[in-house]
Design a protein around this motif. Structure first.
Motif, PDB file in Angstrom:
ATOM      1  N   ARG A 137       0.853  -1.191   0.000  1.00 46.72           N
ATOM      2  CA  ARG A 137       0.000   0.000   0.000  1.00 46.72           C
ATOM      3  C   ARG A 137       0.887   1.238   0.000  1.00 46.72           C
ATOM      4  O   ARG A 137       1.782   1.352   0.838  1.00 46.72           O
ATOM      5  CB  ARG A 137      -0.922   0.029   1.224  1.00 46.72           C
ATOM      6  CG  ARG A 137      -1.968  -1.066   1.179  1.00 46.72           C
ATOM      7  CD  ARG A 137      -2.913  -0.980   2.369  1.00 46.72           C
ATOM      8  NE  ARG A 137      -3.846  -2.096   2.328  1.00 46.72           N
ATOM      9  CZ  ARG A 137      -4.825  -2.278   3.199  1.00 46.72           C
ATOM     10  NH1 ARG A 137      -5.014  -1.411   4.174  1.00 46.72           N
ATOM     11  NH2 ARG A 137      -5.637  -3.310   3.097  1.00 46.72           N
ATOM     12  N   GLU A 139       1.098   4.026   1.296  1.00 43.78           N
ATOM     13  CA  GLU A 139       0.626   4.879   2.386  1.00 43.78           C
ATOM     14  C   GLU A 139       1.246   6.273   2.259  1.00 43.78           C
ATOM     15  O   GLU A 139       2.438   6.404   1.961  1.00 43.78           O
ATOM     16  CB  GLU A 139       1.011   4.271   3.747  1.00 43.78           C
ATOM     17  CG  GLU A 139       0.435   2.891   4.022  1.00 43.78           C
ATOM     18  CD  GLU A 139      -1.031   2.929   4.439  1.00 43.78           C
ATOM     19  OE1 GLU A 139      -1.602   4.022   4.533  1.00 43.78           O
ATOM     20  OE2 GLU A 139      -1.599   1.829   4.673  1.00 43.78           O
ATOM     21  N   ARG A 148       2.858   1.268  10.186  1.00 44.27           N
ATOM     22  CA  ARG A 148       2.257   1.642   8.909  1.00 44.27           C
ATOM     23  C   ARG A 148       3.306   1.551   7.816  1.00 44.27           C
ATOM     24  O   ARG A 148       4.009   2.510   7.529  1.00 44.27           O
ATOM     25  CB  ARG A 148       1.649   3.050   8.980  1.00 44.27           C
ATOM     26  CG  ARG A 148       0.897   3.436   7.712  1.00 44.27           C
ATOM     27  CD  ARG A 148       0.124   4.733   7.825  1.00 44.27           C
ATOM     28  NE  ARG A 148      -0.954   4.665   8.792  1.00 44.27           N
ATOM     29  CZ  ARG A 148      -2.099   4.002   8.602  1.00 44.27           C
ATOM     30  NH1 ARG A 148      -2.311   3.340   7.474  1.00 44.27           N
ATOM     31  NH2 ARG A 148      -3.016   3.991   9.539  1.00 44.27           N
TER      32      ARG A 148
END
Ligand code: ATP
Ligand code: MG
Length: 576
Positions: A137, A139, A148
């Protein structure tokens, strides 16, 4: 494992680029290293922990009848186009430049594509499928270490059922498995209802770990009986009520007064509840046949408007009015807006439940630098509607007035979600019932972040010296330290203890057998990497026939006769 054969690059200094504790400690304890923003290499110690977490997850998934798969991360654009998610994900999705492929951020599409030609009869259902796999992802702000990442490991499971009743059963099984997983991983966790009307339909629960490093805000009670994402949290707060003076409302001059605080100071009052805060929102037209809808939202001056609650009433597209729009709709700028005398007569007016039927309110006069007093919502505002619109605050009571709420930051470690038939319909995964009639398969999806569990654990279990591991996810159970490496007989004895704990007692031991490292250095490393039980063999105690045991969590030190060491260690290993 002998430390002389184990790659464990511990650091004394804090890494400059790390902000949250778990990130700092994972780097310092030699568990991970950053390769580039949001992308980490897992070093041997980190990998041991991540694998232990995976084993717990795998075990609990298998217990509820899960079948493990391993699906590709490279996936064709085509299937994401079919579900509309190539656009929905937007920039979060990594797209391959020289092929029509994307790096999957999640696997609903791929699993459904396997279900489609294989789950064709009601007799093939229900099934529970899962994988533990790398997700990608893009992010926007990967700044909290593996909490994260742009590349991370997720357990994602999918249930396929004939109907919603079946889905309820699968969803409950996953919910229970999640509780087992987080308990076994040593997390203090709670779940919050993540169901939001705006998302359309189905139930969804997020599993949360209270932590300063969290990016979610939750309202919880001390005993955990109530927990909710702040976005939908509710609390008890008394209504402002009526004074029934029936005075006429009147605009008055408030030069340069823009905020509620300034207004309170100007009027020399401390209770801001009757200073009604007015904000204008725009609900954009659905198509060219409709007009934008304007909504004036009133809350008490000591409250804030909860925009998620607004979305749940008016739909996801509702947004605060832009400055130019405000002047156009109300006749004034942001600090002088109110329910009386709006320029546009079609503005819908709604207010928070605390203001229900309230009078003697003061709000903007829709003329810059003026406010209006004695506003009586019952008398003066026609068609007003009341909703719960406020943001819950710390210290308020639960709706039943029994318990105090506190507002905390939390990390989302897992998410279970009733998907329904969205993916089955988009990708044509239908089954035939016993009368040969076609139905879309009813699905659920269930995700857990592997590295995020490890980081959350560290957030909750550390001190100023380092990590404090315990239970099933500890990388090793015992940290054996030879504290007098220059004395041959002590080295020999420590070797013997190592072999005995490892081979006879089958205990996972990390043995600091380094000959050229000072004892103080070894002790600091041991506290930093945080293995639950430290066994220290040093000259003084050895001469008296003893070993020293230090319990990492409590700091307690115990002298144990060498001939009784194995039994004592075994006992402590089971306790910590
Ligand atoms: P968040 O709101 O934190 O971005 P999400 O809602 O995108 O999470 P899901 O898509 O439900 O998360 O993914 C399931 C689980 O995967 C999450 O509960 C979390 O534990 C983990 N996860 C999601 N994104 C990341 C990430 N970027 N890095 C590490 N773990 C992640
Ligand atoms: Mg996300």
């Amino acid at each position: 494992m002998r430390l002389t054969k184990f790659f464990l690059p511990t650091l004394k200094e804090e890494p400059v680029d790390a902000v949250v504790i778990s990130h700092k400690l994972m780097i310092r304890a030699g568990m991970i290293r950053q390769l580039t923003s949001g992308v980490y290499s897992y070093l041997p110690l980190g990998l041991i922990v991540f694998k232990k977490i995976q084993e717990i997850i795998r075990d609990e998934m298998n217990k509820i009848g899960g079948n493990e798969f391993l699906l590709p991360a490279l996936t064709p654009n085509e299937m994401w186009l079919q579900t509309g998610r190539l656009d929905d994900f937007g920039d979060i999705m990594f797209k391959i430049k020289n092929r029509d492929l994307v790096l999957a951020p999640t696997h609903e599409e791929v699993f459904t594509s396997i279900a489609k030609p294989n789950l064709i009869s009601y007799k093939d259902l229900p099934v529970m499928w899962y994988q533990i796999q790398t997700k990608f992802r893009n992010e926007a702000r990967p700044r909290s270490g593996v909490l994260r990442g742009r590349q991370f490991t997720m357990k994602d499971a999918y249930s396929f059922d004939v109907d919603y009743k079946g889905l309820d059963v699968s969803y409950d099984l996953q919910g229970k498995a999640y509780k087992n997983i987080f308990s076994r991983c040593g997390l203090k966790f709670f779940s919050v209802n993540a169901f939001s009307g705006a998302m359309g339909g189905s139930a969804s629960e997020e599993f949360m770990v209270e932590s300063e490093a969290g990016e979610d805000i939750v309202a919880i009670t001390e005993d955990g009986s109530y927990s909710s994402n702040i976005e939908i949290a509710v609390s008890y707060k008394e209504e402002v009520g009526r004074k029934n003076s029936d005075l006429p409302y009147e605009p008055f001059h408030t030069p340069n007064i823009k905020s509620i605080d300034e207004l309170a100071e100007f009027l020399k009052i401390t209770d801001k509840s009757r200073l009604a805060k007015s904000r204008v929102f725009v609900n954009p037209a659905k198509d060219e046949n409709n007009k934008d809808e304007y909504i004036l939202v009133l809350v008490c001056g000591d409250d804030e408007v909860n925009e998620t609650k607004l979305q749940n009433i008016f739909g996801q597209n509702i947004r605060p009015g832009h400055p130019e729009e405000l002047a156009e709709i109300t006749g004034a700028d942001a600090g002088s807006i109110g329910p009386i005398g709006l320029k546009n007569k079609n503005v819908k007016i709604i207010a928070d439940l605390r203001l229900k039927g309230a009078d003697e309110l003061i709000s903007g006069a829709n003329k810059n630098d003026y406010h209006t007093n004695n506003i009586d919502l019952k008398r003066d505002v026609r068609n007003i509607e009341y909703f719960d619109l406020r943001v819950v605050k710390s210290g308020e009571l639960t709706i039943d007035k029994k318990l105090k709420l506190k507002i905390s930051k939390a990390i989302e470690v897992g998410h279970i979600f009733k998907l329904g038939t969205k993916y089955a319909e988009a990708l044509h995964a239908y089954y035939l019932d016993n009368e040969g009639i076609e139905h879309p398969i009813v699905m659920g999806s269930y995700g857990i972040g592997v590295e995020r569990i490890a980081a959350s654990y560290i957030e909750q279990n550390h001190d100023d010296k380092g990590i404090i591991w315990s239970g099933e996810i500890a990388p090793f159970k015992v940290h054996l330290i030879c504290a007098s490496a220059s004395k041959e007989e002590i080295v020999k004895e420590t070797d013997r203890i190592y072999n005995s704990l490892l081979n006879e007692k089958k205990i996972e031991v990390l043995y600091d057998d380094r000959l050229d490292v000072r004892p103080g250095f070894k002790f600091n490393d041991a506290d930093l990497i945080g293995i639950p039980i430290q066994v220290i063999i040093g000259e003084k105690n050895f001469k008296n026939g003893n070993a020293e045991i230090k319990i990492r969590k409590t700091g307690e030190r115990i002298l144990v006769p060498l001939n009784n060491l194995n039994e004592k260690v075994l006992e402590l290993v089971n306790e910590y």
